[in-house]
Motif scaffolding. Structure first.
Motif, short mmCIF file in Angstrom:
data_model
loop_
_atom_site.label_atom_id
_atom_site.label_comp_id
_atom_site.label_asym_id
_atom_site.label_seq_id
_atom_site.Cartn_x
_atom_site.Cartn_y
_atom_site.Cartn_z
N LEU A 142 -0.27 -7.39 -17.01
CA LEU A 142 -0.40 -8.24 -15.84
C LEU A 142 -1.87 -8.51 -15.52
N LYS A 143 -2.18 -9.71 -15.09
CA LYS A 143 -3.54 -10.04 -14.65
C LYS A 143 -3.71 -9.64 -13.19
N ALA A 144 -4.97 -9.42 -12.80
CA ALA A 144 -5.22 -8.91 -11.45
C ALA A 144 -4.67 -9.85 -10.38
N GLY A 145 -4.90 -11.15 -10.55
CA GLY A 145 -4.40 -12.10 -9.56
C GLY A 145 -2.89 -12.15 -9.51
N GLN A 146 -2.24 -11.95 -10.67
CA GLN A 146 -0.79 -11.90 -10.68
C GLN A 146 -0.28 -10.70 -9.88
N ALA A 147 -0.90 -9.56 -10.08
CA ALA A 147 -0.50 -8.36 -9.34
C ALA A 147 -0.65 -8.58 -7.84
N ILE A 148 -1.77 -9.17 -7.44
CA ILE A 148 -2.02 -9.42 -6.02
C ILE A 148 -1.00 -10.41 -5.45
N ASP A 149 -0.71 -11.47 -6.19
CA ASP A 149 0.24 -12.47 -5.70
C ASP A 149 1.66 -11.90 -5.63
N ARG A 150 2.02 -11.06 -6.58
CA ARG A 150 3.37 -10.48 -6.56
C ARG A 150 3.53 -9.49 -5.42
N VAL A 151 2.51 -8.68 -5.19
CA VAL A 151 2.56 -7.76 -4.06
C VAL A 151 2.53 -8.55 -2.76
N GLY A 152 1.71 -9.61 -2.70
CA GLY A 152 1.69 -10.45 -1.52
C GLY A 152 3.04 -11.07 -1.23
N GLY A 153 3.71 -11.56 -2.27
CA GLY A 153 5.05 -12.11 -2.09
C GLY A 153 6.03 -11.07 -1.59
N MET A 154 5.88 -9.86 -2.11
CA MET A 154 6.71 -8.73 -1.70
C MET A 154 6.55 -8.46 -0.20
N LEU A 155 5.33 -8.70 0.31
CA LEU A 155 5.02 -8.43 1.72
C LEU A 155 5.21 -9.66 2.60
N GLY A 156 5.72 -10.74 2.02
CA GLY A 156 6.00 -11.95 2.80
C GLY A 156 4.81 -12.85 3.02
N LEU A 157 3.75 -12.69 2.20
CA LEU A 157 2.55 -13.52 2.37
C LEU A 157 2.69 -14.81 1.57
N PRO A 158 2.04 -15.88 2.02
CA PRO A 158 2.11 -17.15 1.28
C PRO A 158 1.33 -17.08 -0.02
N PHE A 159 1.72 -17.93 -0.97
CA PHE A 159 1.03 -18.03 -2.27
C PHE A 159 -0.04 -19.13 -2.20
N ALA A 189 -1.86 -15.34 -2.55
CA ALA A 189 -1.85 -14.31 -1.51
C ALA A 189 -3.18 -13.60 -1.33
N GLY A 190 -4.18 -13.93 -2.15
CA GLY A 190 -5.42 -13.15 -2.17
C GLY A 190 -6.10 -12.98 -0.83
N ALA A 191 -6.33 -14.07 -0.12
CA ALA A 191 -7.06 -14.00 1.14
C ALA A 191 -6.28 -13.22 2.21
N GLU A 192 -4.97 -13.46 2.29
CA GLU A 192 -4.15 -12.78 3.29
C GLU A 192 -4.01 -11.29 2.96
N LEU A 193 -3.88 -10.97 1.68
CA LEU A 193 -3.77 -9.56 1.29
C LEU A 193 -5.08 -8.83 1.57
N ASP A 194 -6.20 -9.51 1.38
CA ASP A 194 -7.51 -8.94 1.69
C ASP A 194 -7.60 -8.59 3.18
N ARG A 195 -7.21 -9.53 4.03
CA ARG A 195 -7.26 -9.29 5.47
C ARG A 195 -6.33 -8.15 5.88
N LEU A 196 -5.16 -8.11 5.27
CA LEU A 196 -4.20 -7.05 5.58
C LEU A 196 -4.75 -5.69 5.14
N ALA A 197 -5.35 -5.64 3.96
CA ALA A 197 -5.87 -4.38 3.42
C ALA A 197 -6.98 -3.82 4.30
#
Length: 314
Positions: free
Chosen positions: A169-186, A188-196
């Motif tokens: 898996l590529k890093a961005g794919q991992a982030i987008d899949r986890v973001g999708g899991m958490l209900g974030l829009p695609f 997901a990088g910026a929103e996952l960053d803020r959440l983290a």
């Protein structure tokens, strides 16, 4: 007024055009539309959106900055400069660049999307002097997680040697899949960053490594377990980001151990993450693109067109 150089990049998720005059310029881009709940676009859909949006984007860019005395046009043609690297979405930018260059009777240059990312990061970080010296470049995004040794090359500005990569898996794919899991829009990088950044937990992550290469598929699996266990979204986001950081850190350490000491450049959308950026800067001689130049954009393509055409003093 000196010559200006136009760059066009039509990646799988962003339509982008930029003008560079040897010192500065203007970069314009627009994310493609992804349906809610989906984690990407089909190539046919991406290509269709580029064909619709590129004329509008170029028209808006021309209103902001004069395109008189255009010296050359550059475009991205494929994700990476390796055999078999191909995506139809780049045809939109290539076709537009060919038409503009032919009509204006100016030179046309083609580059890889990855080379554009590297050049955009160098420009944004004030490191165009790196064109004249070896350096490590990390390109970390949804489609690529690679560490490269970049060396000057008079014929093609620079050449790249792959030293390490993600084996799954590529890093961005991992982030987008986890973001999708958490209900974030695609994406997901910026929103996952803020959440983290809202998490108070810190994780000691041991990355899965094979030499200098990393494996990232375990991130999604572990985050899924955390979610099922009822752990909070902020902590899951933090674990995901720190897992990506641990892998990049381990890759960098192994490169220095194996291959000598060169400065690091970090490019690609994932490298705009605040947690990752702050940790890397504290540890390494590292330069980062500004966030607006980290995600897909045409600024690097315009810089490369200028360098190719004029061999600009750097």
């Amino acid at each position: 007024m000196g010559e200006r150089f136009l760059g066009i990049d039509t990646s799988n998720y962003t339509t982008s055009a930029a003008v560079f005059d040897g010192e500065g310029g203007e970069n314009a881009g627009r994310l493609l539309e992804v349906r809610p709940g989906e984690l990407g676009l089909r190539q046919s859909d991406a290509l269709f959106q580029h064909v619709k949006r590129l004329p509008e984007l170029l028209g808006a860019l021309a209103e902001e900055i004069s395109l008189e005395a255009l010296g050359a046009v550059g475009a991205s043609t494929r994700p990476r400069a390796v055999e078999g690297s191909y995506m139809p979405c780049f045809l939109a930018g290539m076709s537009a660049a060919r038409a503009i260059a032919s009509f204006l009777k100016v030179p046309l240059y083609f580059f890889s999307h990855q080379s554009g990312h590297i050049a955009a990061a160098l420009y944004s970080a004030g490191r165009l002097s790196y064109f004249e010296r070896p350096f490590y470049a990390f390109h970390v995004s949804g489609g690529t997680t690679e560490a490269l040794l970049v060396r000057p090359n008079a014929a093609q500005i620079f050449e790249k040697e792959l030293l390490a990569q993600s084996l799954d898996l590529k890093a961005g794919q991992a982030i987008d899949r986890v973001g999708g899991m958490l209900g974030l829009p695609f994406p997901a990088g910026a929103e996952l960053d803020r959440l983290a950044q809202q998490s108070k937990r810190r994780f000691l992550v041991k990355p899965s490594m094979k030499g200098a290469n990393c494996c990232l598929s375990g991130i999604q699996n572990q985050c899924q377990k955390m979610l099922h266990a009822g752990e909070c979204r902020e902590d899951i986001a933090r674990f995901c980001i720190e897992s990506v950081l641990a892998a990049i850190d381990a890759m960098a350490e192994e490169l220095l151990r194996q291959d000598g000491t060169y400065p690091f450049l970090f490019a690609g959308g994932v490298m705009s993450n605040r947690v990752i950026r702050d940790a890397i800067i504290q540890k390494y001689d590292a330069s980062f693109a500004e966030p607006s130049f980290s995600c897909d954009n045409a600024a690097g393509i315009a810089v490369l067109a200028a360098a190719q055409e004029k061999n600009l003093p750097r």
